[in-house]
Structures are given as C-alpha cells and as structure tokens.
Motif scaffolding. Structure first.
Motif, PDB file in Angstrom:
ATOM      1  N   LYS A 164       0.833  -1.206   0.000  1.00 39.07           N
ATOM      2  CA  LYS A 164       0.000   0.000   0.000  1.00 39.07           C
ATOM      3  C   LYS A 164       0.868   1.257   0.000  1.00 39.07           C
ATOM      4  O   LYS A 164       0.578   2.222  -0.710  1.00 39.07           O
ATOM      5  N   ILE A 165       1.932   1.232   0.804  1.00 38.51           N
ATOM      6  CA  ILE A 165       2.830   2.380   0.859  1.00 38.51           C
ATOM      7  C   ILE A 165       3.489   2.597  -0.499  1.00 38.51           C
ATOM      8  O   ILE A 165       3.663   3.733  -0.956  1.00 38.51           O
ATOM      9  N   PHE A 166       3.843   1.502  -1.173  1.00 40.38           N
ATOM     10  CA  PHE A 166       4.424   1.617  -2.513  1.00 40.38           C
ATOM     11  C   PHE A 166       3.427   2.260  -3.475  1.00 40.38           C
ATOM     12  O   PHE A 166       3.798   3.112  -4.288  1.00 40.38           O
ATOM     13  N   CYS A 167       2.158   1.862  -3.385  1.00 35.48           N
ATOM     14  CA  CYS A 167       1.128   2.458  -4.240  1.00 35.48           C
ATOM     15  C   CYS A 167       0.992   3.954  -3.976  1.00 35.48           C
ATOM     16  O   CYS A 167       0.813   4.753  -4.909  1.00 35.48           O
ATOM     17  N   VAL A 168       1.077   4.337  -2.711  1.00 34.31           N
ATOM     18  CA  VAL A 168       0.983   5.760  -2.354  1.00 34.31           C
ATOM     19  C   VAL A 168       2.138   6.541  -2.955  1.00 34.31           C
ATOM     20  O   VAL A 168       1.944   7.578  -3.609  1.00 34.31           O
ATOM     21  N   THR A 169       3.362   6.066  -2.743  1.00 34.56           N
ATOM     22  CA  THR A 169       4.524   6.794  -3.242  1.00 34.56           C
ATOM     23  C   THR A 169       4.557   6.824  -4.769  1.00 34.56           C
ATOM     24  O   THR A 169       4.975   7.817  -5.368  1.00 34.56           O
ATOM     25  N   GLU A 170       4.102   5.751  -5.400  1.00 34.54           N
ATOM     26  CA  GLU A 170       4.049   5.726  -6.863  1.00 34.54           C
ATOM     27  C   GLU A 170       3.078   6.771  -7.377  1.00 34.54           C
ATOM     28  O   GLU A 170       3.365   7.496  -8.339  1.00 34.54           O
ATOM     29  N   ALA A 171       1.909   6.880  -6.732  1.00 39.42           N
ATOM     30  CA  ALA A 171       0.917   7.883  -7.146  1.00 39.42           C
ATOM     31  C   ALA A 171       1.443   9.295  -6.900  1.00 39.42           C
ATOM     32  O   ALA A 171       1.217  10.206  -7.706  1.00 39.42           O
ATOM     33  N   MET A 172       2.152   9.492  -5.777  1.00 38.37           N
ATOM     34  CA  MET A 172       2.679  10.812  -5.461  1.00 38.37           C
ATOM     35  C   MET A 172       3.748  11.262  -6.452  1.00 38.37           C
ATOM     36  O   MET A 172       3.921  12.452  -6.703  1.00 38.37           O
ATOM     37  N   ASN A 173       4.492  10.315  -7.000  1.00 38.16           N
ATOM     38  CA  ASN A 173       5.573  10.651  -7.921  1.00 38.16           C
ATOM     39  C   ASN A 173       5.089  10.972  -9.326  1.00 38.16           C
ATOM     40  O   ASN A 173       5.867  11.437 -10.163  1.00 38.16           O
ATOM     41  N   LYS A 174       3.808  10.716  -9.581  1.00 36.72           N
ATOM     42  CA  LYS A 174       3.262  11.072 -10.880  1.00 36.72           C
ATOM     43  C   LYS A 174       3.006  12.571 -10.936  1.00 36.72           C
ATOM     44  O   LYS A 174       2.870  13.243  -9.919  1.00 36.72           O
ATOM     45  N   SER A 175       2.927  13.087 -12.122  1.00 35.70           N
ATOM     46  CA  SER A 175       2.728  14.529 -12.298  1.00 35.70           C
ATOM     47  C   SER A 175       1.247  14.869 -12.173  1.00 35.70           C
ATOM     48  O   SER A 175       0.531  15.036 -13.148  1.00 35.70           O
ATOM     49  N   ASP A 176       0.771  14.970 -10.929  1.00 34.37           N
ATOM     50  CA  ASP A 176      -0.624  15.312 -10.676  1.00 34.37           C
ATOM     51  C   ASP A 176      -0.732  16.760 -10.230  1.00 34.37           C
ATOM     52  O   ASP A 176       0.252  17.414  -9.899  1.00 34.37           O
ATOM     53  N   PHE A 177      -1.970  17.219 -10.164  1.00 35.47           N
ATOM     54  CA  PHE A 177      -2.214  18.604  -9.783  1.00 35.47           C
ATOM     55  C   PHE A 177      -1.946  18.852  -8.307  1.00 35.47           C
ATOM     56  O   PHE A 177      -2.342  18.078  -7.449  1.00 35.47           O
TER      57      PHE A 177
END
Length: 224
Positions: free
Chosen positions: A156-169
């Motif tokens: 789950k933590i990996f999923c969080v960090t992966e999403a955070m590293n994407k170029s989101d608003f």
C-alpha cells in the motif's frame, strides 16, 4: 475543480488498525507538506527544511517514516484515536460482526466567499482508506497477521509513493497574503497543504451515515 481520488483497501486485526492508518496517512502527509516559508517580499520566499523520523510498529512487522513535528503528529493521532474509539463502540453493539470503516484524508484549498463571511473549500486530492477489522481469536493467528499485514502494508505504501511521484495537480505556490488559503500555516515547524480527516463505520457501509471529524475547516464533507 475535480478532486483526484484514491482508494486503498486492507483487512487487519483490531490491534493493527491504528498503526495501519497512521503509517499510510503519515506517508501521504510527508509528500504533501513543505518546510515553513520565509517571505522576503510578496513574490519571493525561502523554504525551511523538514525533519523526518522512523516509527517501528508494535503489532505489525513494519517501519514507516513520518515528519518529526509534534504538532502535526498530535493532530493526526487525535483523529485516528476518534476512529478507533468509534470502532470500539460499534464493536460493543455488534460483538460478532465483521466491521468496516473508511478513513478519508482530503486535501483542499480555500477561496474567499463573495457573498458570505465563509470561505469556500475546494478539494483537490482525496485518499480513502477502507479497513475491514478481522476477528482473530488465537495468539497464533495474531502472530501470522503481524507478518502478513506488514507485507500488505508495504504494498500500500508503494502504491501511495508511486501515485505521489506522478505529475498530478497540486495548488500553485501562493503569494504571502494568500498562503493560508493553500497551506495550514498554524504549525511552527512545517506547512502541510490544508487537509481534513473524516471517517465512517458500519457493518454495512452502503447507505450508512458518516461519523466525521475534521482538521483545518469547519465544513464537514460527505464521501465522494
């Protein structure tokens, strides 16, 4: 403004609920906080540093990183404790029922109201953590869960960090006069983006009324 929404699901033993929520929410807040701004003018500022610390869980084979800010940690712990206490109250009513809960961490920014004294809140990122509280009856089961949940939590933590590293608003950096419309400036050592924490609990979440507690705003929001 359309808010980016994420949902994470996990099943844990009752003793592991608190550490599960804390580890995931502190990971998110680590990526959604800055050092304190020191403004040298309306459009010029420098950013302070953020201290970090490791936290080793008692009931899960897992260690997570959080910001070393007593103020922020106390705020998050208070709302997670409220969630745990509501779980316990529901458990007393339904002792043999599998309980489910959703804890939501919502980031928002404010916009000055034109026709009222209240600021409008505009969510831009929402994290829903859906937890199923398992009923484990033996110490052997709990020992197995301590190890297995650690592996699941790491995913789950990996999923969080992966999403955070994407170029989101994320909201653009504000002028000094508008900093408190984007950041919570009340902490002396850090500046997290404005956020709310809410939760709801039920043996059947469909159609249930939310039980909510909020940080940074008097507006209570339903789940999206």
């Amino acid at each position: 403004m359309n808010a980016k929404s994420h949902t994470l699901e996990i099943a844990v033993d009752a003793r592991q609920v608190e550490e599960t929520v804390l580890s995931i929410f502190h990971t998110i807040l680590l990526h959604r906080s800055t050092g304190k701004f020191s403004y040298r003018g309306e459009g010029s500022y420098s950013e302070g540093t953020i201290g970090m610390e490791d936290v080793t869980c008692d009931f899960i084979d897992f260690t997570f990183v959080r910001i070393s800010s007593d103020g922020l940690n106390n705020v998050v712990s208070k709302h997670v404790t409220d969630f745990i206490e509501d779980l316990h109250r529901k458990r007393a009513e339904l002792p043999a029922t599998t309980l489910k809960g959703i804890v939501t961490l919502e980031f928002f920014q404010k916009r000055k109201g034109r026709w009222s004294f209240f600021d409008e809140t505009l969510p831009w990122e929402i994290w829903n953590l859906a937890i199923t509280e398992k009923l484990l009856s033996t110490e052997s089961e709990r020992q197995i869960a301590q190890s297995s949940v650690g592996s699941k939590l790491a995913e789950k933590i990996f999923c969080v960090t992966e999403a955070m590293n994407k170029s989101d608003f994320t909201p653009k950096m504000p002028l000094q006069s508008e900093a408190d419309l984007v950041f919570d400036t009340t902490f002396p050592d850090i500046q997290p983006y404005l956020f709310n924490i809410t939760h709801r609990i039920s043996n059947d979440l469909t159609g249930s009324s939310p039980v909510s507690s909020s940080v940074g705003s008097t507006v209570k929001r339903m789940f999206r």
